[in-house]
Design an enzyme around this catalytic site. Structure first.
Site, short mmCIF file in Angstrom:
data_model
loop_
_atom_site.label_atom_id
_atom_site.label_comp_id
_atom_site.label_asym_id
_atom_site.label_seq_id
_atom_site.Cartn_x
_atom_site.Cartn_y
_atom_site.Cartn_z
N GLU A 76 -0.26 -7.68 2.24
CA GLU A 76 -0.28 -7.90 3.69
C GLU A 76 -0.28 -9.39 4.08
O GLU A 76 -1.00 -10.20 3.49
CB GLU A 76 -1.52 -7.23 4.30
CG GLU A 76 -1.57 -7.27 5.83
CD GLU A 76 -2.45 -6.19 6.38
OE1 GLU A 76 -3.67 -6.43 6.57
OE2 GLU A 76 -1.95 -5.07 6.61
N LYS A 91 -1.63 -11.61 6.66
CA LYS A 91 -2.77 -11.46 7.58
C LYS A 91 -3.45 -12.83 7.76
O LYS A 91 -4.04 -13.34 6.83
CB LYS A 91 -3.76 -10.46 6.96
CG LYS A 91 -4.97 -10.12 7.79
CD LYS A 91 -5.84 -9.09 7.02
CE LYS A 91 -6.96 -8.53 7.87
NZ LYS A 91 -7.80 -7.57 7.09
N LYS A 133 2.42 -3.62 10.90
CA LYS A 133 0.99 -3.27 11.03
C LYS A 133 0.53 -3.72 12.40
O LYS A 133 0.46 -4.91 12.69
CB LYS A 133 0.21 -3.98 9.92
CG LYS A 133 -1.25 -3.71 9.87
CD LYS A 133 -1.61 -2.33 9.48
CE LYS A 133 -1.91 -2.16 8.02
NZ LYS A 133 -3.00 -2.97 7.49
N GLU A 179 -2.63 6.50 9.49
CA GLU A 179 -3.91 5.97 9.01
C GLU A 179 -5.08 6.77 9.54
O GLU A 179 -5.17 7.07 10.72
CB GLU A 179 -4.06 4.51 9.43
CG GLU A 179 -5.37 3.89 8.98
CD GLU A 179 -5.50 2.44 9.36
OE1 GLU A 179 -4.69 1.62 8.85
OE2 GLU A 179 -6.37 2.09 10.16
N ASN A 226 -8.37 4.20 5.72
CA ASN A 226 -8.85 2.84 5.90
C ASN A 226 -10.35 2.82 5.61
O ASN A 226 -11.12 3.51 6.26
CB ASN A 226 -8.57 2.36 7.33
CG ASN A 226 -8.83 0.87 7.48
OD1 ASN A 226 -9.28 0.22 6.54
ND2 ASN A 226 -8.52 0.34 8.66
N GLU A 248 -6.73 1.64 1.88
CA GLU A 248 -6.59 0.38 2.64
C GLU A 248 -7.94 -0.31 2.78
O GLU A 248 -8.95 0.35 3.06
CB GLU A 248 -6.07 0.68 4.06
CG GLU A 248 -4.76 1.43 4.15
CD GLU A 248 -4.43 1.79 5.60
OE1 GLU A 248 -4.39 0.88 6.45
OE2 GLU A 248 -4.25 2.98 5.87
N SER A 249 -7.94 -1.62 2.58
CA SER A 249 -9.08 -2.50 2.92
C SER A 249 -10.16 -2.62 1.86
O SER A 249 -10.37 -1.70 1.06
CB SER A 249 -9.75 -2.07 4.24
OG SER A 249 -8.82 -2.09 5.31
O1 LIG Z 1 -8.02 -7.64 4.40
P1 LIG Z 1 -8.32 -6.31 3.70
O2 LIG Z 1 -9.79 -5.95 3.66
O3 LIG Z 1 -7.63 -6.27 2.32
O4 LIG Z 1 -7.63 -5.16 4.60
C1 LIG Z 1 -6.21 -5.11 4.68
C2 LIG Z 1 -5.78 -3.96 5.65
O5 LIG Z 1 -6.23 -2.75 5.11
C3 LIG Z 1 -6.36 -4.16 7.03
O6 LIG Z 1 -5.85 -5.38 7.53
C4 LIG Z 1 -6.02 -3.03 8.00
C5 LIG Z 1 -5.95 -1.69 7.67
N1 LIG Z 1 -5.64 -0.95 8.78
C6 LIG Z 1 -5.49 -1.80 9.86
C7 LIG Z 1 -5.14 -1.53 11.18
C8 LIG Z 1 -5.04 -2.61 12.07
C9 LIG Z 1 -5.29 -3.92 11.60
C10 LIG Z 1 -5.62 -4.21 10.27
C11 LIG Z 1 -5.72 -3.12 9.40
#
Ligand SMILES: O=P(O)(O)OC[C@@H](O)[C@@H](O)c1c[nH]c2ccccc12
Length: 262
Positions: free
Chosen positions: A54, A56, A116, A165, A186, A216-217
């Protein structure tokens, strides 16, 4: 007002401005001239774990993450490292993203690109396709009633692969009713911003068997990717750990090889 409500209020204000600047007819014209969208499924279903990397710049929970002056160059590093797709945050206020980032990444890489963002209207799907996205994020939490079905259908009509999601069992049930082919869990609760990777472990068994399962995340290193994979993730989406990595290309290589280890 929850964090998510605040984000959505800003999204709608920015959206209104874009809609007056770029009429839907203009987006539709761009879409009709656009090349076919890329299919992410072969990459997502490849043996071992696949990575969505990503772009970001910042986040509501941590603020500034990285100065990304050249998102295309970063995306090229991601693709060179073996990313199955590139996720581009296009939400401006809280994440510092833009549709320009999406267009720049599209012009640079030949792997599928995910828009995204907090997509809550058809216009935003037309934008995604017009600026070169192959996938679009549909967050069940922000799409009540029939809106989820409406946007999921439009995404498919436009040739976009919807990434649906979820964060709860109920949201997974809604994704399953939709027949969603690509379902993310997520680990971050967007109403509180808390991250708990165990949310994926707990909820993954409820995901539709045939769906591509995306975690995710919350990834801090290769061991987290390996754990998500062991819990059933086909794909892991990583933002912060990659934008903060000194060498994202080899970081992705480590994520993939570490998860592949028996
Ligand atoms: O920075 P991380 O913890 O690796 O997370 C990435 C991504 O999953 C996260 O930016 C995200 C997942 N779903 C979203 C929806 C909107 C904005 C952002 C997100």
């Amino acid at each position: 007002m929850s964090v998510l409500d605040g984000i959505l209020a800003g999204v709608r204000e920015d959206l209104a401005q874009r809609q007056s600047a770029v009429p839907l007819a203009e987006l539709k014209a761009r879409v009709s001239d656009a090349p076919p969208a890329l299919d992410p499924l072969p990459g997502f279903r490849a043996p071992g774990v696949s990575i969505i990397a990503e772009v970001k710049r910042k986040s509501p929970s941590k603020g500034e993450l990285a100065t990304i002056a050249d998102p295309a160059a970063l995306a090229a590093e991601y693709a060179a490292g073996g990313a199955a797709a590139i996720s581009v945050l296009t939400e401006q206020r809280r994440f510092g993203g833009s549709l320009d980032d999406l267009a720049a990444v599209r012009a640079e890489v030949s792997v599928p690109v995910l828009r995204k963002d907090f997509i809550v209207t058809p216009y935003q799907l037309w934008e995604a396709r017009a600026w070169g996205a192959d996938l679009a994020l549909l967050m069940v939490v922000s799409l009540p009633g029939g809106l989820l079905e409406e946007l999921h259908g439009l995404a498919l009509e436009l040739g976009l692969t919807p990434l649906v999601e979820t964060h709860t069992e109920e949201e997974i049930a809604r994704a399953a009713d939709l027949g969603a082919e690509v379902v993310g869990i997520n680990a971050r609760d967007l109403t509180t911003l808390e991250v708990d990777r165990a949310v994926f472990q707990k909820l993954a068994p409820h995901l539709p068997e045939a769906a591509v399962k995306i975690a995710e995340s919350g990834v801090t290193g290769p061991e987290d990717v390996a754990e998500y994979h062991a819990w059933g993730a086909d794909v892991v989406l990583v933002g912060e750990a990659l934008v903060r990595s000194g060498d994202p290309r080899s970081s992705i290589g480590e994520f993939i090889s570490q998860a592949g280890r028996p």
